[in-house]
Design a protein around this motif. Sequence first.
Motif, mmCIF file in Angstrom:
data_model
loop_
_atom_site.group_PDB
_atom_site.id
_atom_site.type_symbol
_atom_site.label_atom_id
_atom_site.label_comp_id
_atom_site.label_asym_id
_atom_site.label_seq_id
_atom_site.Cartn_x
_atom_site.Cartn_y
_atom_site.Cartn_z
ATOM 1 N N ARG A 68 0.818 -1.205 0.000
ATOM 2 C CA ARG A 68 0.000 0.000 0.000
ATOM 3 C C ARG A 68 0.853 1.256 0.000
ATOM 4 N NH1 ARG A 68 -4.703 1.420 4.169
ATOM 5 N NH2 ARG A 68 -2.894 1.925 5.461
ATOM 6 N N ARG A 69 2.008 1.197 0.665
ATOM 7 C CA ARG A 69 2.870 2.376 0.682
ATOM 8 C C ARG A 69 3.481 2.605 -0.707
ATOM 9 N NH1 ARG A 69 3.290 5.714 4.881
ATOM 10 N NH2 ARG A 69 4.963 7.204 4.634
ATOM 11 N N GLY A 70 3.876 1.499 -1.353
ATOM 12 C CA GLY A 70 4.516 1.633 -2.667
ATOM 13 C C GLY A 70 3.502 1.793 -3.794
ATOM 14 N N ARG A 71 2.245 1.392 -3.545
ATOM 15 C CA ARG A 71 1.184 1.544 -4.550
ATOM 16 C C ARG A 71 1.579 1.038 -5.928
ATOM 17 N NH1 ARG A 71 -3.068 1.687 -3.143
ATOM 18 N NH2 ARG A 71 -4.180 3.184 -1.911
ATOM 19 N N ALA A 72 2.192 -0.135 -5.980
ATOM 20 C CA ALA A 72 2.582 -0.675 -7.286
ATOM 21 C C ALA A 72 2.757 -2.175 -7.157
ATOM 22 C CB ALA A 72 3.881 -0.023 -7.749
ATOM 23 N N ASN A 73 3.085 -2.816 -8.251
ATOM 24 C CA ASN A 73 3.382 -4.253 -8.242
ATOM 25 C C ASN A 73 4.575 -4.527 -7.324
ATOM 26 O OD1 ASN A 73 6.037 -4.554 -10.025
ATOM 27 N ND2 ASN A 73 4.799 -2.885 -10.809
ATOM 28 N N SER A 74 4.851 -5.804 -7.059
ATOM 29 C CA SER A 74 5.851 -6.115 -6.027
ATOM 30 C C SER A 74 7.241 -5.563 -6.365
ATOM 31 C CB SER A 74 5.911 -7.623 -5.800
ATOM 32 O OG SER A 74 6.090 -8.273 -7.029
ATOM 33 N N PHE A 75 7.556 -5.431 -7.604
ATOM 34 C CA PHE A 75 8.845 -4.880 -8.008
ATOM 35 C C PHE A 75 8.805 -3.354 -7.916
ATOM 36 C CE2 PHE A 75 12.110 -3.583 -10.979
ATOM 37 C CZ PHE A 75 13.123 -4.509 -10.763
ATOM 38 N N GLY A 76 7.769 -2.789 -8.514
ATOM 39 C CA GLY A 76 7.635 -1.329 -8.549
ATOM 40 C C GLY A 76 7.496 -0.734 -7.151
ATOM 41 N N ALA A 77 6.818 -1.454 -6.247
ATOM 42 C CA ALA A 77 6.622 -0.929 -4.898
ATOM 43 C C ALA A 77 7.963 -0.801 -4.182
ATOM 44 C CB ALA A 77 5.687 -1.844 -4.105
ATOM 45 N N ILE A 78 8.802 -1.817 -4.319
ATOM 46 C CA ILE A 78 10.113 -1.750 -3.675
ATOM 47 C C ILE A 78 10.960 -0.662 -4.337
ATOM 48 C CG2 ILE A 78 12.246 -3.023 -3.183
ATOM 49 C CD1 ILE A 78 10.141 -4.407 -1.724
ATOM 50 N N GLU A 79 10.872 -0.561 -5.643
ATOM 51 C CA GLU A 79 11.637 0.453 -6.367
ATOM 52 C C GLU A 79 11.266 1.861 -5.862
ATOM 53 O OE1 GLU A 79 14.088 0.426 -8.449
ATOM 54 O OE2 GLU A 79 14.010 2.490 -9.219
ATOM 55 N N LEU A 81 10.096 2.546 -2.782
ATOM 56 C CA LEU A 81 10.473 2.722 -1.380
ATOM 57 C C LEU A 81 11.985 2.691 -1.184
ATOM 58 C CD1 LEU A 81 7.716 0.456 0.221
ATOM 59 C CD2 LEU A 81 7.739 2.944 0.052
ATOM 60 N N ALA A 82 12.685 1.960 -2.038
ATOM 61 C CA ALA A 82 14.146 1.855 -1.904
ATOM 62 C C ALA A 82 14.755 1.759 -3.291
ATOM 63 C CB ALA A 82 14.512 0.627 -1.079
ATOM 64 N N PRO A 83 14.786 2.893 -4.020
ATOM 65 C CA PRO A 83 15.197 2.867 -5.423
ATOM 66 C C PRO A 83 16.571 2.237 -5.626
ATOM 67 C CG PRO A 83 14.425 5.048 -4.772
ATOM 68 C CD PRO A 83 14.505 4.230 -3.530
ATOM 69 N N ARG A 84 16.674 1.484 -6.684
ATOM 70 C CA ARG A 84 17.943 0.900 -7.122
ATOM 71 C C ARG A 84 18.725 0.156 -6.044
ATOM 72 N NH1 ARG A 84 18.385 3.286 -12.032
ATOM 73 N NH2 ARG A 84 17.174 5.191 -12.067
ATOM 74 N N SER A 85 18.003 -0.466 -5.125
ATOM 75 C CA SER A 85 18.736 -1.177 -4.078
ATOM 76 C C SER A 85 18.660 -2.679 -4.308
ATOM 77 C CB SER A 85 18.119 -0.852 -2.718
ATOM 78 O OG SER A 85 16.790 -1.329 -2.701
ATOM 79 N N GLY A 86 19.439 -3.411 -3.529
ATOM 80 C CA GLY A 86 19.414 -4.877 -3.617
ATOM 81 C C GLY A 86 18.061 -5.437 -3.178
ATOM 82 N N TRP A 87 17.258 -4.611 -2.485
ATOM 83 C CA TRP A 87 15.941 -5.077 -2.029
ATOM 84 C C TRP A 87 15.023 -5.422 -3.196
ATOM 85 C CZ3 TRP A 87 15.990 -6.415 2.786
ATOM 86 C CH2 TRP A 87 16.788 -5.718 3.700
ATOM 87 N N LEU A 88 15.402 -4.925 -4.385
ATOM 88 C CA LEU A 88 14.578 -5.237 -5.556
ATOM 89 C C LEU A 88 14.510 -6.746 -5.802
ATOM 90 C CD1 LEU A 88 15.568 -2.411 -8.030
ATOM 91 C CD2 LEU A 88 13.320 -2.886 -7.061
ATOM 92 N N SER A 89 15.441 -7.459 -5.168
ATOM 93 C CA SER A 89 15.397 -8.923 -5.311
ATOM 94 C C SER A 89 14.053 -9.471 -4.819
ATOM 95 C CB SER A 89 16.556 -9.559 -4.548
ATOM 96 O OG SER A 89 16.577 -9.065 -3.235
ATOM 97 N N ILE A 90 13.399 -8.742 -3.900
ATOM 98 C CA ILE A 90 12.068 -9.186 -3.447
ATOM 99 C C ILE A 90 11.113 -9.257 -4.640
ATOM 100 C CG2 ILE A 90 10.037 -8.541 -2.053
ATOM 101 C CD1 ILE A 90 11.944 -7.261 -0.040
ATOM 102 N N GLY A 91 11.194 -8.221 -5.499
ATOM 103 C CA GLY A 91 10.342 -8.203 -6.684
ATOM 104 C C GLY A 91 10.688 -9.324 -7.648
ATOM 105 N N VAL A 92 11.979 -9.557 -7.799
ATOM 106 C CA VAL A 92 12.402 -10.620 -8.713
ATOM 107 C C VAL A 92 11.913 -11.975 -8.199
ATOM 108 C CG1 VAL A 92 14.388 -11.790 -9.736
ATOM 109 C CG2 VAL A 92 14.431 -9.306 -9.411
#
Length: 450
Positions: A68-79, A81-92
């Motif tokens: 809800r905070r990121g208001r996007a798909n699982s990849f876009g939401a992390i992007e 909240l934490a742009p260009r970080s390793g956390w994007l692996s959650i989306g992958v």
Amino acid sequence: MSNLDRDSFSSRFGVLVAVAGSAVGLGNLWRFPYLVGNNGGAAFIIIYLLFVIVLCLPIMVSEFVIGRRGRANSFGAIEKLAPRSGWLSIGVISVVASFTIMAFYSVVGGWTIYYIFKSFSNTLFVNDSQNLTLQFSAFIESPYLPTLSHLLFLALSSLIVVAGVKNGIEKYSKLLMPLLFLLVVIVAIRSLTLEGSAKGVEFLFRPDFSKVTGKTLLDALGQAFFSLSLGMGCMITYSSYVKKEENLFKISIMGAGADTIFALIAGLAIVPAVFAFGISPSEGPSLVFITLPQVFAQIPFGRVISILFFIILLIAAVTSAISLIEVVTAFLTEELNWSRKKAVATIFVALGFIGALSSLSMGALPSLTIFGKNLFDLFDFISSNILLPLGGALVVLFVGWRLNGAELYDELSNGATIKFDRRLFRVFLFVIKYVAPLAILIVLLANFLA
Ligand code: PHE
């Protein structure tokens, strides 16, 4: 697509049935009863409940916060909240896991369609487990029928997803979930009124902790993740369609509660009936396709109950499959700007192909074996035992350590417009920072070393 014209759920009931629809599935009806049977009954249930409340509920809340905070798909939401970080692996992980789960889920979904039709013929109703075992293996090992059934199941689920979040997922969940609860209660009543069913009830509710081993704990935790649809972005994606006024904590409790109550009713629908005929409940994955037909063959209205039961399985599987397909659809439409139609059609073709391979690997094409497992088992193993726990651990680590506390509190209290108890918040933080990641680490290591 701008955030303004983003599709969303239209009501609280809609959110609830969609979340419950994702959670309640083959995990509750097919996996839960046989795991309970294999792991000694009530003791397993108690441990399972403990994991759901202490670990999985906080993980679910964490996924809701991200979505809800990121208001996007699982990849876009992390992007966001934490742009260009390793956390994007959650989306992958979430996109990959959706694919690997669907690759076997859709095959089992296909089996349920076939067994609905089979319930109309007489061959299914024989009181002979060897015969039923042969029928089942001849079917799943044959080349065409299971593949066709899988494609049919996939087509049904895809058609719902292509219609959209409000007009597809929400609409059909509203229709199907109440029906599902009603049907399963009918089957449970039939099962509980059979002579001799009391022994089954006792098995479900009187714990014998001497049967608990390390493996019981692993099975219970894995099952909790799988059953609550956690660790692969489903809840992130769904919560991105939830309005700002909704209470995320409450929705998590209701969603997890509905899934748990359903699992218990499913247990009551299946285990007592199996006991009533002196059959062992520890038959493993074939419990619902082999053992239950043997029960149906012996009870009054057995055929009607059989048809109802496989319809229940189908409905439960479809409302979960749509959440898995939505994860990838949201990713493709938002990250690659594809139209919804193009996204779902592409997913259909890709999953149709992978699922067919996984189905064929059960017998028709025995060479499709990697590390001694056929593709079907491999997809199940990789998703449930590796990707889900890994995804779940990353989610709690992200929410616990990367988002700041104020931001987190803000999301859970809807910008301080609703009350969220500070003590509860501290307990929540402690669990997601330390308890959950550690517990998951132990499970992963134990799986790895075993
Ligand atoms: N929770 C579903 C079930 O119990 C399976 C599922 C897992 C669905 C993960 C979505 C995501 O059958």
